[in-house]
Design a protein around this motif. Structure first.
Motif, PDB file in Angstrom:
ATOM      1  N   VAL A 192      12.372  41.714  -0.097  1.00 12.51           N
ATOM      2  CA  VAL A 192      12.536  41.565  -1.540  1.00 12.51           C
ATOM      3  C   VAL A 192      14.323  41.584  -1.239  1.00 12.51           C
ATOM      4  O   VAL A 192      14.121  40.706  -2.848  1.00 12.51           O
ATOM      5  CB  VAL A 192      12.612  43.687  -1.364  1.00 12.51           C
ATOM      6  CG1 VAL A 192      13.086  44.212  -2.440  1.00 12.51           C
ATOM      7  CG2 VAL A 192      10.862  44.308  -1.136  1.00 12.51           C
ATOM      8  N   GLU A 193      14.856  41.603  -0.475  1.00 12.15           N
ATOM      9  CA  GLU A 193      15.956  41.262  -0.468  1.00 12.15           C
ATOM     10  C   GLU A 193      16.365  40.695   1.126  1.00 12.15           C
ATOM     11  O   GLU A 193      16.981  41.045   1.925  1.00 12.15           O
ATOM     12  CB  GLU A 193      17.208  42.342  -0.478  1.00 12.15           C
ATOM     13  CG  GLU A 193      18.340  42.346  -0.668  1.00 12.15           C
ATOM     14  CD  GLU A 193      18.548  41.263  -1.907  1.00 12.15           C
ATOM     15  OE1 GLU A 193      19.356  39.501  -1.160  1.00 12.15           O
ATOM     16  OE2 GLU A 193      19.457  41.353  -2.560  1.00 12.15           O
ATOM     17  N   SER A 194      16.803  39.532   0.777  1.00  9.28           N
ATOM     18  CA  SER A 194      16.680  38.410   2.319  1.00  9.28           C
ATOM     19  C   SER A 194      18.299  39.077   2.718  1.00  9.28           C
ATOM     20  O   SER A 194      19.036  38.100   3.669  1.00  9.28           O
ATOM     21  CB  SER A 194      16.786  37.342   2.175  1.00  9.28           C
ATOM     22  OG  SER A 194      17.201  36.496   0.494  1.00  9.28           O
ATOM     23  N   LYS A 197      25.993  48.499   2.653  1.00  5.77           N
ATOM     24  CA  LYS A 197      25.013  49.909   2.497  1.00  5.77           C
ATOM     25  C   LYS A 197      23.796  49.316   2.745  1.00  5.77           C
ATOM     26  O   LYS A 197      22.710  50.082   3.053  1.00  5.77           O
ATOM     27  CB  LYS A 197      25.453  50.202   0.714  1.00  5.77           C
ATOM     28  CG  LYS A 197      25.252  51.637   0.906  1.00  5.77           C
ATOM     29  CD  LYS A 197      26.498  53.057   1.334  1.00  5.77           C
ATOM     30  CE  LYS A 197      25.936  53.693   1.263  1.00  5.77           C
ATOM     31  NZ  LYS A 197      26.113  54.627   2.616  1.00  5.77           N
ATOM     32  N   MET A 198      22.831  48.211   2.622  1.00  5.37           N
ATOM     33  CA  MET A 198      21.879  48.536   2.769  1.00  5.37           C
ATOM     34  C   MET A 198      20.575  47.828   4.034  1.00  5.37           C
ATOM     35  O   MET A 198      19.937  48.828   4.247  1.00  5.37           O
ATOM     36  CB  MET A 198      20.756  47.587   2.195  1.00  5.37           C
ATOM     37  CG  MET A 198      20.650  47.698   0.443  1.00  5.37           C
ATOM     38  SD  MET A 198      20.574  45.594  -0.933  1.00  5.37           S
ATOM     39  CE  MET A 198      18.771  45.531  -0.743  1.00  5.37           C
ATOM     40  N   LEU A 199      21.857  47.413   4.859  1.00  9.76           N
ATOM     41  CA  LEU A 199      21.855  47.498   6.298  1.00  9.76           C
ATOM     42  C   LEU A 199      21.962  48.721   6.480  1.00  9.76           C
ATOM     43  O   LEU A 199      21.295  48.625   7.185  1.00  9.76           O
ATOM     44  CB  LEU A 199      22.437  46.349   6.722  1.00  9.76           C
ATOM     45  CG  LEU A 199      22.620  45.260   6.492  1.00  9.76           C
ATOM     46  CD1 LEU A 199      23.947  44.437   7.064  1.00  9.76           C
ATOM     47  CD2 LEU A 199      21.133  43.969   7.092  1.00  9.76           C
ATOM     48  N   GLU A 200      22.456  49.237   6.144  1.00 10.37           N
ATOM     49  CA  GLU A 200      23.470  50.390   6.285  1.00 10.37           C
ATOM     50  C   GLU A 200      21.531  51.436   6.487  1.00 10.37           C
ATOM     51  O   GLU A 200      20.987  52.530   7.577  1.00 10.37           O
ATOM     52  CB  GLU A 200      23.883  51.751   6.377  1.00 10.37           C
ATOM     53  CG  GLU A 200      25.165  50.858   6.837  1.00 10.37           C
ATOM     54  CD  GLU A 200      26.657  51.427   5.983  1.00 10.37           C
ATOM     55  OE1 GLU A 200      26.227  52.245   4.994  1.00 10.37           O
ATOM     56  OE2 GLU A 200      27.339  51.542   6.306  1.00 10.37           O
ATOM     57  N   ASN A 201      21.031  51.833   5.425  1.00  9.86           N
ATOM     58  CA  ASN A 201      19.775  52.600   5.181  1.00  9.86           C
ATOM     59  C   ASN A 201      18.296  52.079   5.542  1.00  9.86           C
ATOM     60  O   ASN A 201      18.065  52.978   6.244  1.00  9.86           O
ATOM     61  CB  ASN A 201      20.030  52.065   3.528  1.00  9.86           C
ATOM     62  CG  ASN A 201      20.040  53.285   2.679  1.00  9.86           C
ATOM     63  OD1 ASN A 201      21.471  54.424   2.975  1.00  9.86           O
ATOM     64  ND2 ASN A 201      20.963  52.921   1.545  1.00  9.86           N
ATOM     65  N   GLY A 208      15.469  52.829  12.545  1.00  5.77           N
ATOM     66  CA  GLY A 208      15.559  53.500  13.500  1.00  5.77           C
ATOM     67  C   GLY A 208      16.326  52.667  14.945  1.00  5.77           C
ATOM     68  O   GLY A 208      16.347  52.363  16.397  1.00  5.77           O
ATOM     69  N   LEU A 209      17.287  51.565  14.144  1.00  4.26           N
ATOM     70  CA  LEU A 209      17.652  50.326  15.034  1.00  4.26           C
ATOM     71  C   LEU A 209      19.284  50.565  14.704  1.00  4.26           C
ATOM     72  O   LEU A 209      19.734  51.212  13.492  1.00  4.26           O
ATOM     73  CB  LEU A 209      16.902  49.497  14.497  1.00  4.26           C
ATOM     74  CG  LEU A 209      16.522  48.929  15.067  1.00  4.26           C
ATOM     75  CD1 LEU A 209      15.266  47.631  14.483  1.00  4.26           C
ATOM     76  CD2 LEU A 209      15.885  48.450  16.393  1.00  4.26           C
ATOM     77  N   VAL A 243      22.027  45.673  15.010  1.00  2.00           N
ATOM     78  CA  VAL A 243      20.899  44.692  15.358  1.00  2.00           C
ATOM     79  C   VAL A 243      20.149  44.674  13.927  1.00  2.00           C
ATOM     80  O   VAL A 243      19.853  43.655  13.775  1.00  2.00           O
ATOM     81  CB  VAL A 243      20.167  45.858  16.155  1.00  2.00           C
ATOM     82  CG1 VAL A 243      18.574  45.329  16.190  1.00  2.00           C
ATOM     83  CG2 VAL A 243      20.838  45.891  17.260  1.00  2.00           C
ATOM     84  N   VAL A 244      20.733  45.344  13.364  1.00  2.00           N
ATOM     85  CA  VAL A 244      19.493  44.530  11.508  1.00  2.00           C
ATOM     86  C   VAL A 244      20.726  43.746  11.146  1.00  2.00           C
ATOM     87  O   VAL A 244      19.710  42.488  10.498  1.00  2.00           O
ATOM     88  CB  VAL A 244      19.550  46.184  11.000  1.00  2.00           C
ATOM     89  CG1 VAL A 244      18.559  45.250   9.719  1.00  2.00           C
ATOM     90  CG2 VAL A 244      18.245  47.281  11.538  1.00  2.00           C
ATOM     91  N   GLN A 245      21.580  43.679  10.951  1.00  2.00           N
ATOM     92  CA  GLN A 245      22.193  42.796  10.285  1.00  2.00           C
ATOM     93  C   GLN A 245      22.151  40.835  11.156  1.00  2.00           C
ATOM     94  O   GLN A 245      22.028  40.652  10.567  1.00  2.00           O
ATOM     95  CB  GLN A 245      23.877  43.066  10.292  1.00  2.00           C
ATOM     96  CG  GLN A 245      24.497  41.379  10.123  1.00  2.00           C
ATOM     97  CD  GLN A 245      26.303  42.401  10.239  1.00  2.00           C
ATOM     98  OE1 GLN A 245      26.099  42.818  11.413  1.00  2.00           O
ATOM     99  NE2 GLN A 245      27.147  42.514   9.197  1.00  2.00           N
ATOM    100  N   VAL A 246      22.031  41.126  12.290  1.00  2.00           N
ATOM    101  CA  VAL A 246      22.146  40.233  12.781  1.00  2.00           C
ATOM    102  C   VAL A 246      20.494  39.700  12.825  1.00  2.00           C
ATOM    103  O   VAL A 246      20.080  38.992  12.664  1.00  2.00           O
ATOM    104  CB  VAL A 246      22.353  40.892  14.859  1.00  2.00           C
ATOM    105  CG1 VAL A 246      21.491  38.978  16.003  1.00  2.00           C
ATOM    106  CG2 VAL A 246      23.532  40.870  14.990  1.00  2.00           C
TER     107      VAL A 246
END
Length: 70
Positions: free
Chosen positions: A40-42, A47-51, A57-58, A62-65
């Motif tokens: 959906v969004e590469s 804010k999206m990363l936080e959500n 549950g990470l 970690v999600v950002q990387v």
């Protein structure tokens, strides 16, 4: 206690733990979710990363990387 040679001293330095951070294991279910979001969004906003991080549950970092490396 005997005196170590310089070579032995250097060798022993390598035995000390380097306070290495443990690598986070991303579970298959988490990966599936991340790939869904990636389609959906590469390049998600902060804010999206936080959500995403909260939902999966990470940690946000970690999600950002993961997004940076995908």
């Amino acid at each position: 206690k005997r005196k170590l040679s310089e070579a032995e001293e250097l060798k022993d330095l390598g035995d000390q733990p380097k306070d290495k951070r443990l690598r986070t294991t991303i579970l298959p279910e988490q990966l599936d979710y991340l790939y869904q979001k990636y389609q959906v969004e590469s390049n998600p906003s902060r804010k999206m990363l936080e959500n995403i991080a909260r939902e999966v549950g990470l940690k946000k970092r970690v999600v950002q990387v993961w997004f940076q490396n995908t």
